[in-house]
Design a protein around this motif. Structure first.
Motif, PDB file in Angstrom:
ATOM      1  N   PHE A 282       0.842  -1.198   0.000  1.00  0.00           N
ATOM      2  CA  PHE A 282       0.000   0.000   0.000  1.00  0.00           C
ATOM      3  C   PHE A 282       0.882   1.255   0.000  1.00  0.00           C
ATOM      4  O   PHE A 282       1.972   1.250   0.572  1.00  0.00           O
ATOM      5  N   GLY A 283       0.401   2.326  -0.608  1.00  0.00           N
ATOM      6  CA  GLY A 283       1.119   3.598  -0.582  1.00  0.00           C
ATOM      7  C   GLY A 283       0.881   4.331   0.723  1.00  0.00           C
ATOM      8  O   GLY A 283      -0.144   4.161   1.372  1.00  0.00           O
ATOM      9  N   ASP A 284       1.838   5.141   1.095  1.00  0.00           N
ATOM     10  CA  ASP A 284       1.706   5.980   2.278  1.00  0.00           C
ATOM     11  C   ASP A 284       2.025   7.402   1.832  1.00  0.00           C
ATOM     12  O   ASP A 284       3.162   7.651   1.426  1.00  0.00           O
ATOM     13  N   PRO A 285       1.094   8.326   1.764  1.00  0.00           N
ATOM     14  CA  PRO A 285      -0.212   8.383   2.427  1.00  0.00           C
ATOM     15  C   PRO A 285      -1.435   8.016   1.576  1.00  0.00           C
ATOM     16  O   PRO A 285      -2.555   8.273   2.021  1.00  0.00           O
ATOM     17  N   GLU A 286      -1.278   7.393   0.395  1.00  0.00           N
ATOM     18  CA  GLU A 286      -2.472   7.084  -0.397  1.00  0.00           C
ATOM     19  C   GLU A 286      -3.479   6.224   0.375  1.00  0.00           C
ATOM     20  O   GLU A 286      -4.694   6.393   0.248  1.00  0.00           O
TER      21      GLU A 286
ATOM     22  N   VAL B   8      -4.042  15.168   4.860  1.00  0.00           N
ATOM     23  CA  VAL B   8      -2.986  16.180   4.958  1.00  0.00           C
ATOM     24  C   VAL B   8      -1.953  15.677   5.965  1.00  0.00           C
ATOM     25  O   VAL B   8      -2.293  15.386   7.117  1.00  0.00           O
ATOM     26  N   VAL B   9      -0.709  15.545   5.514  1.00  0.00           N
ATOM     27  CA  VAL B   9       0.347  15.070   6.409  1.00  0.00           C
ATOM     28  C   VAL B   9       0.923  16.247   7.188  1.00  0.00           C
ATOM     29  O   VAL B   9       1.255  17.288   6.604  1.00  0.00           O
TER      30      VAL B   9
ATOM     31  N   VAL C 283       4.447  12.885  10.915  1.00  0.00           N
ATOM     32  CA  VAL C 283       3.913  12.687  12.266  1.00  0.00           C
ATOM     33  C   VAL C 283       2.460  12.222  12.232  1.00  0.00           C
ATOM     34  O   VAL C 283       2.091  11.245  12.883  1.00  0.00           O
ATOM     35  N   LEU C 284       1.627  12.924  11.475  1.00  0.00           N
ATOM     36  CA  LEU C 284       0.191  12.625  11.443  1.00  0.00           C
ATOM     37  C   LEU C 284      -0.323  12.689  10.012  1.00  0.00           C
ATOM     38  O   LEU C 284       0.230  13.418   9.178  1.00  0.00           O
ATOM     39  N   GLY C 285      -1.390  11.939   9.743  1.00  0.00           N
ATOM     40  CA  GLY C 285      -2.107  12.058   8.479  1.00  0.00           C
ATOM     41  C   GLY C 285      -3.546  12.407   8.804  1.00  0.00           C
ATOM     42  O   GLY C 285      -4.335  11.551   9.202  1.00  0.00           O
TER      43      GLY C 285
END
Ligand code: AMP
Ligand code: GLY
Length: 428
Positions: A292-296, A335-336, A385-387
């Motif tokens: 899996f993609g990050d942040p997809e 939003v990262v 840090v966060l998504g």
């Protein structure tokens, strides 16, 4: 059909928080263990410390805990052969074998596979020798793309505007080894123009079940400026990805790739991630990832209505024949929020505030990436840090909700892009 399944998820970034969050919603799951997890995952799963890249240690945990399905998040455990070890012991695993993960582990392998099977991608050459790479480059004109062959945490690709710049990078990558071993072999390819889109598909070794599209934002700053990162945000769906284009990608790229892997004795099970450029001549592959993609993932999974556990079990069993995917019509935006300095050196241990308030907003989920708990507080523990993710009836609504949530979260020097999904909004 047991309703008492015990799952193990490997990894501890935003992608794995989204996976655990979605898996947890299945009525078939009794417990999830995560190795190593993070502070957000710890609310949904039992986090255990250890090295997810050590096949024997993972297998020992699976046996000791009686795990029914292991879900491998990042690429490193796949390339290290964790799936092979588990399959060898008769354990269900979601993720490709080491041989199949070569599709991401070696860009030269992926390019050669595409060339052998007529899968559209940029023209390229592979070099083991800096001298030969330099001679080739000096005879070219215009922009070139240089890619370290091996895994380089998403940082092994540089775009040189002209050959002189490419020559400096060849020295940097192959001689000074800026990306370590990953750069012993170099792929040099033609620069493609167009819009990028990420397409992820579930695969069972033979069949593919594509997911909805997403678009990532790789550069650190607004307007696609600044250095490349692991990804600063994502949204789904990508308007460029029309149903017609989706059909074409399935026929010309996804199915032929899975067929090619099976024909070459590397049956592909798990998620196949195709990073595509939509060029004037049609869709072309920029890269494959074997996960899996990050942040997809943080933008795609909130839209999935189907039970992810069922889909993953079907992939692991090699039989997606009777599986279909149902999707929510809403759009999703992630939003990262990153640590100051990312993707360069960054500080850790910064206290984060506002998580509860942001997470309580309707249709908002705050996925944790680099976080940890320290003395009862959530602190930063990584670059991303966060998504902060929101669903909405349109991409515009989802953008507004996500940024409303972002505005309520704070840590010293928090950095995020303010233009996530702007391209989709400009299309109207
Ligand atoms: P990759 O890790 O191969 O996806 O490359 C990282 C980023 O570099 C991609 O998301 C694209 O933005 C860019 N890129 C890679 N290959 C090319 C290419 N052949 N032409 C233009 N841009 C590229
Ligand atoms: N978002 C890009 C990747 O997961 O590689």
């Amino acid at each position: 059909r047991s309703r008492n399944l015990r799952l193990l998820v490997l990894g501890g970034d935003g992608r794995e928080h989204a996976l655990v969050w979605k898996l947890r919603q299945s009525p078939r799951v009794r417990e999830i263990i995560c190795l190593p997890g993070n502070a957000g995952i710890a609310r949904l799963a039992r986090c255990v410390p250890g090295n997810p890249e050590d096949p024997r240690a993972v297998a020992a945990l699976v046996e000791a805990e009686g795990i029914d399905l292991t879900v491998i998040g990042p690429e490193a455990p796949l390339v290290a052969g964790v799936a092979d070890e588990l399959m060898g012991r008769g354990r269900a695993v979601f993720g490709p074998t080491r041989a199949a993960a070569e599709l991401e582990g070696s860009k030269a392998f992926a390019k050669a596979l595409m060339a052998r099977h007529g899968i559209p991608t940029a023209d390229y050459r592979v070099f083991d020798d800096p001298q030969a790479a330099s001679e080739y480059t000096a005879a070219r004109s215009g922009p070139l793309v240089l890619k370290a062959d091996g895994l380089a945490a998403g940082k092994g690709v540089v775009i040189a505007r002209e050959p002189r710049e490419a020559l400096a990078w060849i020295r940097e990558i192959m001689v000074r080894r800026a990306f370590g071993n990953a750069g012993d072999r170099l792929v040099i390819e033609e620069f493609l123009e167009g819009e990028e889109v990420s397409v992820l598909a579930f695969c069972d070794g033979e069949r593919v079940l594509p997911m909805v599209s997403a678009q990532d934002h790789k550069r650190a700053c607004d307007n696609d400026e600044g250095p490349n990162t692991g990804g600063m945000g994502a949204y789904s769906p990508a308007p460029v990805y029309t149903p017609e284009l989706a059909g074409r990608v399935e026929r010309e790229i996804l199915r032929p790739t899975v067929r090619a892997m099976a024909a070459e004795g590397r049956p592909y099970r798990g998620v196949l991630y195709a990073g595509l450029m939509i060029t004037r001549d049609g869709p072309k592959v920029l890269e494959f990832n074997c996960r899996f993609g990050d942040p997809e993932t943080q933008a795609v999974l909130p839209r999935l209505e189907s039970d992810l556990v069922e889909v993953m079990l079907a992939c692991a069993a090699g039989d997606l024949r009777d599986t279909t995917l149902r999707w929510r019509p809403e759009a999703a935006v992630c939003v990262v929020m990153a640590a100051p300095g990312y993707p360069g050196a960054y500080e850790k241990g910064l206290p984060i505030s506002g998580l509860e308030e942001a997470g309580a907003l309707p249709d908002v989920t705050v996925f944790h990436a680099g976080t940890a708990e320290k003395d009862g507080r959530i602190v930063t523990a990584g670059g991303r840090v966060l998504g902060v993710t929101a669903l909405g009836p349109t991409v515009g609504d989802a953008v507004a909700r996500a940024y409303d949530a972002v505005a309520r979260i704070d840590f010293p020097g928090a950095h995020y892009r303010r233009d996530i999904a702007r391209r989709a909004l400009m299309r109207g």
